[in-house]
Design an enzyme around this catalytic site. Structure first.
Site, PDB file in Angstrom:
ATOM      1  N   HIS A  17       0.856  -1.190   0.000  1.00 38.94           N
ATOM      2  CA  HIS A  17       0.000   0.000   0.000  1.00 38.94           C
ATOM      3  C   HIS A  17       0.892   1.239   0.000  1.00 38.94           C
ATOM      4  O   HIS A  17       1.899   1.291   0.709  1.00 38.94           O
ATOM      5  CB  HIS A  17      -0.888  -0.016   1.250  1.00 38.94           C
ATOM      6  CG  HIS A  17      -1.896   1.088   1.289  1.00 38.94           C
ATOM      7  ND1 HIS A  17      -1.566   2.382   1.628  1.00 38.94           N
ATOM      8  CD2 HIS A  17      -3.222   1.103   1.028  1.00 38.94           C
ATOM      9  CE1 HIS A  17      -2.644   3.133   1.589  1.00 38.94           C
ATOM     10  NE2 HIS A  17      -3.659   2.377   1.206  1.00 38.94           N
ATOM     11  N   ASP A  19       0.897   4.208   1.315  1.00 40.10           N
ATOM     12  CA  ASP A  19       1.235   4.796   2.616  1.00 40.10           C
ATOM     13  C   ASP A  19       2.207   3.906   3.384  1.00 40.10           C
ATOM     14  O   ASP A  19       3.113   4.390   4.066  1.00 40.10           O
ATOM     15  CB  ASP A  19      -0.029   5.013   3.451  1.00 40.10           C
ATOM     16  CG  ASP A  19      -0.935   6.077   2.873  1.00 40.10           C
ATOM     17  OD1 ASP A  19      -0.421   6.990   2.203  1.00 40.10           O
ATOM     18  OD2 ASP A  19      -2.162   5.996   3.086  1.00 40.10           O
ATOM     19  N   LYS A  20       2.020   2.591   3.274  1.00 45.12           N
ATOM     20  CA  LYS A  20       2.916   1.663   3.967  1.00 45.12           C
ATOM     21  C   LYS A  20       4.284   1.593   3.310  1.00 45.12           C
ATOM     22  O   LYS A  20       5.289   1.333   3.965  1.00 45.12           O
ATOM     23  CB  LYS A  20       2.278   0.271   4.041  1.00 45.12           C
ATOM     24  CG  LYS A  20       1.317   0.131   5.192  1.00 45.12           C
ATOM     25  CD  LYS A  20       2.091   0.133   6.501  1.00 45.12           C
ATOM     26  CE  LYS A  20       1.274   0.729   7.619  1.00 45.12           C
ATOM     27  NZ  LYS A  20       2.057   1.364   8.651  1.00 45.12           N
ATOM     28  N   GLU A  45      10.537  11.721   6.808  1.00 43.76           N
ATOM     29  CA  GLU A  45       9.211  11.644   6.191  1.00 43.76           C
ATOM     30  C   GLU A  45       9.369  11.297   4.715  1.00 43.76           C
ATOM     31  O   GLU A  45      10.268  11.795   4.041  1.00 43.76           O
ATOM     32  CB  GLU A  45       8.472  12.982   6.321  1.00 43.76           C
ATOM     33  CG  GLU A  45       8.416  13.541   7.730  1.00 43.76           C
ATOM     34  CD  GLU A  45       7.491  12.767   8.647  1.00 43.76           C
ATOM     35  OE1 GLU A  45       6.701  11.949   8.120  1.00 43.76           O
ATOM     36  OE2 GLU A  45       7.563  12.974   9.859  1.00 43.76           O
ATOM     37  N   GLU A  58      14.507  15.867   9.263  1.00 47.10           N
ATOM     38  CA  GLU A  58      15.647  16.350  10.037  1.00 47.10           C
ATOM     39  C   GLU A  58      16.411  15.150  10.580  1.00 47.10           C
ATOM     40  O   GLU A  58      15.828  14.302  11.269  1.00 47.10           O
ATOM     41  CB  GLU A  58      15.196  17.233  11.206  1.00 47.10           C
ATOM     42  CG  GLU A  58      14.485  18.514  10.770  1.00 47.10           C
ATOM     43  CD  GLU A  58      13.048  18.291  10.322  1.00 47.10           C
ATOM     44  OE1 GLU A  58      12.658  18.841   9.269  1.00 47.10           O
ATOM     45  OE2 GLU A  58      12.338  17.543  11.006  1.00 47.10           O
ATOM     46  N   LYS A 182      -5.574  -4.492   0.653  1.00 47.86           N
ATOM     47  CA  LYS A 182      -6.207  -4.117   1.919  1.00 47.86           C
ATOM     48  C   LYS A 182      -7.050  -5.275   2.429  1.00 47.86           C
ATOM     49  O   LYS A 182      -7.545  -6.086   1.637  1.00 47.86           O
ATOM     50  CB  LYS A 182      -7.125  -2.896   1.744  1.00 47.86           C
ATOM     51  CG  LYS A 182      -6.433  -1.578   1.548  1.00 47.86           C
ATOM     52  CD  LYS A 182      -7.473  -0.455   1.522  1.00 47.86           C
ATOM     53  CE  LYS A 182      -6.827   0.910   1.521  1.00 47.86           C
ATOM     54  NZ  LYS A 182      -7.839   1.998   1.633  1.00 47.86           N
ATOM     55  N   PHE A 257      -8.724  -4.248  -9.925  1.00 44.47           N
ATOM     56  CA  PHE A 257      -7.674  -3.560  -9.177  1.00 44.47           C
ATOM     57  C   PHE A 257      -6.324  -3.902  -9.807  1.00 44.47           C
ATOM     58  O   PHE A 257      -5.550  -4.684  -9.278  1.00 44.47           O
ATOM     59  CB  PHE A 257      -7.718  -4.000  -7.710  1.00 44.47           C
ATOM     60  CG  PHE A 257      -6.858  -3.196  -6.761  1.00 44.47           C
ATOM     61  CD1 PHE A 257      -6.063  -2.146  -7.193  1.00 44.47           C
ATOM     62  CD2 PHE A 257      -6.856  -3.501  -5.403  1.00 44.47           C
ATOM     63  CE1 PHE A 257      -5.277  -1.418  -6.317  1.00 44.47           C
ATOM     64  CE2 PHE A 257      -6.075  -2.790  -4.508  1.00 44.47           C
ATOM     65  CZ  PHE A 257      -5.283  -1.754  -4.962  1.00 44.47           C
ATOM     66  N   ASP A 265      -1.983   5.794  -6.477  1.00 40.65           N
ATOM     67  CA  ASP A 265      -2.363   6.673  -5.374  1.00 40.65           C
ATOM     68  C   ASP A 265      -1.095   7.136  -4.674  1.00 40.65           C
ATOM     69  O   ASP A 265      -0.199   6.334  -4.388  1.00 40.65           O
ATOM     70  CB  ASP A 265      -3.260   5.895  -4.391  1.00 40.65           C
ATOM     71  CG  ASP A 265      -3.895   6.794  -3.345  1.00 40.65           C
ATOM     72  OD1 ASP A 265      -3.823   8.027  -3.494  1.00 40.65           O
ATOM     73  OD2 ASP A 265      -4.456   6.265  -2.374  1.00 40.65           O
ATOM     74  N   ALA A 266      -0.986   8.414  -4.381  1.00 43.56           N
ATOM     75  CA  ALA A 266       0.173   8.921  -3.653  1.00 43.56           C
ATOM     76  C   ALA A 266       0.181   8.380  -2.233  1.00 43.56           C
ATOM     77  O   ALA A 266      -0.873   8.112  -1.643  1.00 43.56           O
ATOM     78  CB  ALA A 266       0.156  10.449  -3.632  1.00 43.56           C
ATOM     79  N   ARG A 271       0.287   7.938   7.672  1.00 45.62           N
ATOM     80  CA  ARG A 271      -1.119   8.094   7.321  1.00 45.62           C
ATOM     81  C   ARG A 271      -1.936   6.835   7.612  1.00 45.62           C
ATOM     82  O   ARG A 271      -3.081   6.727   7.187  1.00 45.62           O
ATOM     83  CB  ARG A 271      -1.245   8.496   5.847  1.00 45.62           C
ATOM     84  CG  ARG A 271      -2.474   9.349   5.564  1.00 45.62           C
ATOM     85  CD  ARG A 271      -2.343  10.162   4.304  1.00 45.62           C
ATOM     86  NE  ARG A 271      -2.035   9.372   3.125  1.00 45.62           N
ATOM     87  CZ  ARG A 271      -1.897   9.903   1.909  1.00 45.62           C
ATOM     88  NH1 ARG A 271      -2.024  11.221   1.748  1.00 45.62           N
ATOM     89  NH2 ARG A 271      -1.612   9.146   0.875  1.00 45.62           N
ATOM     90  N   LYS A 272      -1.342   5.889   8.331  1.00 41.37           N
ATOM     91  CA  LYS A 272      -2.068   4.671   8.702  1.00 41.37           C
ATOM     92  C   LYS A 272      -1.879   4.401  10.202  1.00 41.37           C
ATOM     93  O   LYS A 272      -1.573   3.287  10.620  1.00 41.37           O
ATOM     94  CB  LYS A 272      -1.582   3.485   7.868  1.00 41.37           C
ATOM     95  CG  LYS A 272      -2.080   3.512   6.434  1.00 41.37           C
ATOM     96  CD  LYS A 272      -3.572   3.253   6.363  1.00 41.37           C
ATOM     97  CE  LYS A 272      -4.135   3.346   4.960  1.00 41.37           C
ATOM     98  NZ  LYS A 272      -4.236   4.746   4.487  1.00 41.37           N
ATOM     99  N   LYS A 292      10.749   7.959  13.081  1.00 40.42           N
ATOM    100  CA  LYS A 292      11.101   8.735  14.269  1.00 40.42           C
ATOM    101  C   LYS A 292      12.005   7.934  15.189  1.00 40.42           C
ATOM    102  O   LYS A 292      11.696   6.776  15.512  1.00 40.42           O
ATOM    103  CB  LYS A 292       9.840   9.141  15.032  1.00 40.42           C
ATOM    104  CG  LYS A 292       8.906  10.040  14.237  1.00 40.42           C
ATOM    105  CD  LYS A 292       7.646  10.351  15.021  1.00 40.42           C
ATOM    106  CE  LYS A 292       6.696  11.245  14.204  1.00 40.42           C
ATOM    107  NZ  LYS A 292       5.438  11.508  14.933  1.00 40.42           N
ATOM    108  N   LYS A 296      11.536  10.508  20.302  1.00 41.42           N
ATOM    109  CA  LYS A 296      10.194  11.003  20.017  1.00 41.42           C
ATOM    110  C   LYS A 296       9.188  10.141  20.777  1.00 41.42           C
ATOM    111  O   LYS A 296       9.019   8.962  20.479  1.00 41.42           O
ATOM    112  CB  LYS A 296       9.886  10.947  18.522  1.00 41.42           C
ATOM    113  CG  LYS A 296      10.424  12.119  17.710  1.00 41.42           C
ATOM    114  CD  LYS A 296      11.910  12.105  17.562  1.00 41.42           C
ATOM    115  CE  LYS A 296      12.376  13.189  16.588  1.00 41.42           C
ATOM    116  NZ  LYS A 296      13.851  13.204  16.489  1.00 41.42           N
ATOM    117  N   ASP A 298       6.110  10.069  20.655  1.00 42.18           N
ATOM    118  CA  ASP A 298       5.065   9.511  19.793  1.00 42.18           C
ATOM    119  C   ASP A 298       5.281   8.017  19.630  1.00 42.18           C
ATOM    120  O   ASP A 298       4.324   7.237  19.592  1.00 42.18           O
ATOM    121  CB  ASP A 298       5.098  10.171  18.410  1.00 42.18           C
ATOM    122  CG  ASP A 298       4.391  11.510  18.391  1.00 42.18           C
ATOM    123  OD1 ASP A 298       3.586  11.756  19.296  1.00 42.18           O
ATOM    124  OD2 ASP A 298       4.651  12.296  17.474  1.00 42.18           O
TER     125      ASP A 298
END
Length: 423
Positions: A17, A19-20, A45, A58, A182, A257, A265-266, A271-272, A292, A296, A298
Site C-alpha cells: 500500500h 502509505d505503507k 518523512e 531532520e 487491503k 484492481f 495513489d500517492a 497516514r495509517k 522517528k 520522540k 510519539d
C-alpha cells in the site's frame, strides 16, 4: 434482559500500500542510521507517487547513510519492480532528498540531563540522567483479552489476512497478485464479547490476466475463489471464531484492481496510524511512529503504554485496559498517567494507576534503556523498525518486540493482592 449487540470493523493494509511503502522507507532509513550510530536523531518523512519517492526531514548523526540506496532497496523488497510488480519501479523511479539537521531548540530540550529526582524507594534525592521528551503530546496503550496476544479481535484478524495476502504473493502461491492490498474484518459483539464474523473484505492488486484469462468477470471469480481458499480459510483455520453461513465476503468489491501502489495513489508516512495500533478499538493520540527515533515519545511512549496495558490485562487485573500518557517537550516525567479499565477491573482504576506509577518508569530515557530502542536495529541485522512498519506495531508475535513482554505480571498480581487485602 436483552443482549447488547454491535458490529465493529478494523482494517489493515499490505506492505505494498502506498502509505505503507512510505512508512517502510522512513523506518528503513531509521534502522540504517541507528545501526551505525545509536545516538542518531532521526525524523524522516517520505512521500511516493508515480515515478517518484521524496524523503525529507531532520537527521543529526555522526554516520553517513546512502539514503537513495535504502529507498530503492526497500521498494524492491516490497515487490515494485516495473510493470510486472504493478507499474512502480525501484530502478527507474526518481529519488529526491531534502534533509536538514535536527533543530537546536528541540535538541536542547531533549538533551536535558542530571535532573534531581526523588527516589521511589527512600525519597532520597538522586542525580539521574533524564532525557526530556522530544515533543509534547498524548499517547495511548491498550490491551484486552479477546486474543492470545491481548489485542482486539478485528485488527488481529485484519493483520493476519493482510500478512497472508503478501505471503501467497511472495512465495509464488498466487503469482498473479501485485503488492498493493487491503483487508477489513467486521466482528459482531454480544455483551462486549466477540460472537461471530459478520463481514470480510479483501481488495488486492492483480495482473490484468490470469493464466491466459482476460475477461474481468472471470478474473475476479478466480481471485475470489483463490483468496477464500488460500488466504481466508488458511487464516481462520487457527481461529476459535470462524466465518459462518451468513458471513459476507467482499473480494475486490470495486470489480478490478490492476493499477495500484504509488502509480495509482500517492503515499505518505504516518497516514495509517490506526492500522499501526488497535484498529480504532482504542483511542489514539494522533502521533505516527515511522521514521522517528526513540526520543520522540510519539513512538517510545506509545510502546511503553502498550507494555503497561498488556501487563495489567495479563495479570488478570482487568479484561481490557487503556493507558494514556501525557508529555511536555524537554520534560522527562509524564505530565499525566490515566488508566481506564471500562468497568472490568478487579481493583479500582485509581489503585491500578498507583501500581503503574510505582512499577513502571515512564521517562523517555528509561523507556529507551529498558527496551533498548536504539540498539534493536543493530541486534536484528539492521532491520527492526522497518519490519514493524507493516502489519502493526502492537500484538506482534512474528517479531521479538520488548513491549509485548509480560514480565511485570507476578509483581502486579502480588501488589494487587495487597491492595485487595487493605481494602
Amino acid at each position: 434482559m436483552t443482549s447488547k449487540r454491535f458490529l465493529f470493523t478494523s482494517e489493515s493494509v499490505t506492505e505494498g500500500h502506498p502509505d505503507k511503502v512510505c512508512d517502510q522507507i522512513s523506518d528503513a532509513i531509521l534502522d540504517e542510521f541507528l545501526s551505525k550510530d545509536k545516538s542518531s536523531r532521526v525524523a524522516a518523512e517520505t512521500t511516493v507517487t508515480t515515478g517518484m519517492a521524496l524523503v525529507c526531514g531532520e537527521i543529526t548523526s555522526d554516520c553517513y547513510v546512502d539514503i537513495p540506496s535504502v529507498v530503492r532497496n526497500t521498494i524492491k523488497n516490497i515487490g515494485y519492480i516495473g510493470e510486472e510488480g504493478g507499474g512502480f519501479d525501484y530502478k527507474t523511479c526518481a529519488v529526491l532528498t531534502s534533509i536538514d539537521e535536527q533543530s537546536t531548540d528541540i535538541a536542547g530540550g531533549v538533551n536535558k540531563a542530571f535532573e534531581a529526582r526523588s527516589n521511589n524507594a527512600d525519597t532520597a534525592k538522586t542525580e539521574t540522567e533524564n532525557v526530556g521528551a522530544g515533543d509534547q503530546g498524548i499517547m495511548f496503550g491498550f490491551a484486552c483479552d479477546e486474543t492470545p496476544e491481548l489485542m482486539p479481535l478485528p485488527i488481529s484478524l485484519a493483520h493476519k489476512l493482510a500478512f497472508r495476502l503478501t505471503q501467497v504473493r511472495k512465495e509464488g502461491i498466487l503469482n498473479y497478485l501485485r503488492p498493493d492490498g487491503k483487508s477489513q474484518v467486521t466482528v459482531e459483539y454480544v455483551d462486549g464479547k466477540p460472537s461471530r464474523i459478520d463481514t470480510i473484505v479483501i481488495s488486492t492488486q492483480h495482473d490484468p490476466e490470469i493464466n491466459g484469462v482476460s475477461d474481468n468477470e472471470k478474473v475476479q471469480n478466480i481471485i475470489k475463489n483463490d483468496l477464500i481458499e488460500l488466504v481466508i480459510n488458511h487464516v481462520f483455520a487457527k481461529e476459535s471464531i470462524k466465518p459462518d453461513s451468513e458471513t459476507k465476503y467482499l473480494i475486490n468489491p470495486s470489480g478490478r484492481f490492476v493499477i495500484g501502489g504509488p502509480q495509482g495513489d500517492a503515499g505518505l508516512t504516518g497516514r495509517k496510524i490506526i492500522v499501526d495500533t488497535y484498529g480504532g478499538y482504542s483511542r489514539h493520540g494522533g502521533g505516527a511512529f515511522s521514521g522517528k527515533d526513540p526520543t520522540k515519545v510519539d513512538r517510545s511512549a506509545a510502546y511503553a503504554a502498550r507494555y503497561v496495558a498488556k501487563n495489567i490485562v495479563a495479570a488478570g487485573l482487568a479484561e481490557k485496559c487503556e493507558v494514556e500518557l501525557g508529555y511536555a517537550i524537554g520534560v522527562a516525567e509524564p505530565v499525566s498517567i490515566m488508566v481506564d479499565t471500562f468497568g472490568t477491573g478487579r481493583i479500582s482504576d485509581d489503585e491500578i494507576s498507583d501500581l503503574v506509577q510505582k512499577n513502571f518508569d515512564l521517562r523517555p530515557a528509561a523507556i529507551i534503556s529498558q527496551f533498548d530502542l536504539r540498539g534493536l536495529p543493530a541486534k536484528n541485522g539492521g532491520k527492526f523498525y522497518q519490519k514493524l512498519a507493516a502489519y502493526g506495531h502492537m500484538g506482534r508475535t512474528d517479531i521479538d518486540v520488548p513491549w509485548e513482554k509480560t514480565d511485570k505480571v507476578n509483581l502486579l498480581k502480588e501488589q494487587a493482592g495487597q491492595c485487595c487485602a487493605n481494602a
